[in-house]
Structures are given as C-alpha cells and as structure tokens.
Design an enzyme around this catalytic site. Sequence first.
Site, short mmCIF file in Angstrom:
data_model
loop_
_atom_site.label_atom_id
_atom_site.label_comp_id
_atom_site.label_asym_id
_atom_site.label_seq_id
_atom_site.Cartn_x
_atom_site.Cartn_y
_atom_site.Cartn_z
N TYR A 64 -16.28 20.56 12.39
CA TYR A 64 -17.03 20.08 13.54
C TYR A 64 -17.64 18.72 13.21
O TYR A 64 -18.57 18.62 12.41
CB TYR A 64 -18.15 21.06 13.92
CG TYR A 64 -17.68 22.44 14.33
CD1 TYR A 64 -16.37 22.67 14.73
CD2 TYR A 64 -18.56 23.52 14.32
CE1 TYR A 64 -15.96 23.95 15.10
CE2 TYR A 64 -18.15 24.79 14.70
CZ TYR A 64 -16.84 24.99 15.08
OH TYR A 64 -16.44 26.26 15.46
N PHE A 213 -16.75 31.12 22.69
CA PHE A 213 -16.80 30.79 24.13
C PHE A 213 -17.30 32.00 24.95
O PHE A 213 -16.68 32.40 25.93
CB PHE A 213 -15.45 30.33 24.64
CG PHE A 213 -15.00 29.01 24.06
CD1 PHE A 213 -15.91 28.09 23.56
CD2 PHE A 213 -13.65 28.69 24.00
CE1 PHE A 213 -15.51 26.88 23.03
CE2 PHE A 213 -13.23 27.47 23.47
CZ PHE A 213 -14.16 26.57 22.99
N PRO A 214 -18.45 32.59 24.55
CA PRO A 214 -18.96 33.76 25.29
C PRO A 214 -19.36 33.43 26.72
O PRO A 214 -19.46 34.34 27.55
CB PRO A 214 -20.18 34.19 24.47
CG PRO A 214 -20.62 32.94 23.76
CD PRO A 214 -19.35 32.21 23.45
N LEU A 215 -19.56 32.14 27.00
CA LEU A 215 -19.91 31.72 28.36
C LEU A 215 -18.79 30.91 29.00
O LEU A 215 -19.00 30.20 29.98
CB LEU A 215 -21.21 30.91 28.34
CG LEU A 215 -22.43 31.67 27.83
CD1 LEU A 215 -23.65 30.76 27.75
CD2 LEU A 215 -22.72 32.87 28.72
N GLY A 216 -17.58 31.00 28.44
CA GLY A 216 -16.45 30.30 29.01
C GLY A 216 -16.12 29.00 28.35
O GLY A 216 -15.12 28.36 28.68
N GLY A 217 -16.96 28.53 27.42
CA GLY A 217 -16.66 27.29 26.72
C GLY A 217 -16.83 26.08 27.61
O GLY A 217 -17.84 25.92 28.30
N PHE A 218 -15.82 25.21 27.60
CA PHE A 218 -15.91 23.96 28.35
C PHE A 218 -15.68 24.17 29.85
O PHE A 218 -15.86 23.26 30.65
CB PHE A 218 -14.91 22.94 27.80
CG PHE A 218 -15.14 22.63 26.34
CD1 PHE A 218 -16.24 21.89 25.94
CD2 PHE A 218 -14.29 23.11 25.37
CE1 PHE A 218 -16.49 21.62 24.61
CE2 PHE A 218 -14.51 22.84 24.02
CZ PHE A 218 -15.62 22.10 23.64
N PRO A 220 -17.27 26.77 32.25
CA PRO A 220 -18.21 27.89 32.39
C PRO A 220 -17.70 28.97 33.33
O PRO A 220 -16.99 28.69 34.30
CB PRO A 220 -19.47 27.22 32.94
CG PRO A 220 -19.39 25.81 32.46
CD PRO A 220 -17.92 25.47 32.48
N LEU A 221 -18.06 30.20 33.01
CA LEU A 221 -17.63 31.35 33.80
C LEU A 221 -18.02 31.20 35.26
O LEU A 221 -19.15 30.80 35.58
CB LEU A 221 -18.26 32.64 33.26
CG LEU A 221 -17.86 33.06 31.84
CD1 LEU A 221 -18.70 34.26 31.41
CD2 LEU A 221 -16.38 33.40 31.78
#
Length: 288
Positions: A64, A213-218, A220-221
């Site tokens: 990173y 990506f628990p929230l969808g990553g780039f 968002p969900l």
Amino acid sequence: MSSTSLPGGTWTLGDLTVTRFGYGAMQLAGPGVMGPPADPDGALAVLREAVALGVTHIDTSDAYGPHVTNELIRAALHPYPQALHIVTKVGATRDPQGGWPPARQPAQLRRAVHENLTNLGLDVLDLVNLRLGDAQGPRPGSLAEAFGTLADLRQEGLIRHLGVSNATAEQVVEAQQIAPVVCVQNLYNLAYRQDDALIDALAEQGVAYVPFFPLGGFSPLQSAALSAVAARLDATPMSVALAWLLHRSPNILLIPGTSSVAHLRENVVGAGLALSDEDLAELDKIGR
C-alpha cells in the site's frame, strides 16, 4: 467481551486475541493506494484514534503506497501497545501504472516479509496473509511453493501466524495441509455472498474470516432493502451493513477502512447496531 467496548467482542487468532472490530489501513495511502496521503497528520490521527477506541487489529500491507501505510503505522504507533496486533499481507507488488502484479516467488516473498518488518519496526510479524489470485478475484492453482515459503519463514521465527487472502476454498484446504491457517481474508459483504459455505466451514474449525471491502470498496453498497432497513433504524446503510457482518457469523472480523476520524467513529457506532430477526431476514435476501 474483554475490556474493550467495541462491538462484536474479541476473537483469537492462534494465540493472539484481537477485537472483532478492527481497522483496515489501505485508504491511508494516496489516490489509487499510491503515494503519500494528502493529509499525513490526518492519517496519523486516524491510526491513533483507532487504538484509543480499543482497536487491537490493524490490517495493512507494505504494497500500500507502496510502503506508505506501514511507515504511517510506525510513525503513529511505535512502540506498539502490547495488545495491538498488526496483520499484513504479501504476494503482490505495485507497478508504475498502479497495478497489482503478483510477487509470489520465494525470493519475492522473503523480501516482502523483511520489508514489512523494517517498515513496521518489528522483529516478528504477528500474522501474514498470502495474497493469491488477481484484481478480478481468486484463481485456481496450487499455492504450495508460495505458502511453503511463508511456512519456512514462520519456522525461522519471523512470522507468528499465517493466513490466505483472495483464495478459493480448495486453496484454503491446501494451505492447511502445509501449516496452520488462522484466518482467510476474501471479498465478502452483504451483497457479495459467494463465500457463505466457506465462512460456515471455517467457523466450525475456529478459523477467522476477514471480509475485505465489507462496505463494497470503491463502489459502495447500494440496495433498496438495505436502505429500507437503515431508514427504519434511523441509521446509515453502511452502519447496517457492518452490523449485519458481525451478526452473520462469530468468526467474522471487520476491517473497514477510512481516512477520517469522524468516519471511523461512525463505523464503530454503526457496527454496534442491534438488528432484529426481521431486519436480519430482510437483509439476508439481498445477496442470495
């Protein structure tokens, strides 16, 4: 629950006890996870606030930046609190175009482990995940040579525990035949449920599952059902998505990332939402 007031309580990775609510450091690097952050002081503040809130599980990688997030972690937190455990991953590097070419040859893995040790200021890495597959997801194939190299480094005393990332279920089994695996880190969230069977199998074995990506990553969900439950609870959709993951299985550990102290605090509060059986049933349909 231990002395932490974070949602979800704790989980044991081998002999390491960590909070189920952790922090993912990827977003602390610059745009596209390349270069330094626009606000270095803000990045340091996020890391210090995570520890102040009781987080004992920080996820990172020397890829990173590259090197940026590990250098920030060291600058913010070294010498590290005894209860804090830093999880890193090897198996990919960065190219000038911002790609993630694989780096899983034995010499590359050994170099990556030593770079993580140097940039984090550690003598031993608590947990190293082997990143497999590519940016599109897991890919079939043997991990024996690469995981065997990490197992050797573990025997040499440079790594305490091992895991795999971006792996197929078959690769998890193969890794377990080479050395103990304490966690699997794969893409999973409310809308992306391909690892449901793997999560349940790992829970029976006492092995952690860490969704990236628990929230969808780039991206968002987004879901009408998710928004409806969130509106009913007077909460944000992302809060509900985090809370659902903690309810999904006791072996799920969260590592949501953010470069904002305010957003970090929102994530902690959100993950502690109480979801009713009705809420859970409605949410469970999203990714089916």
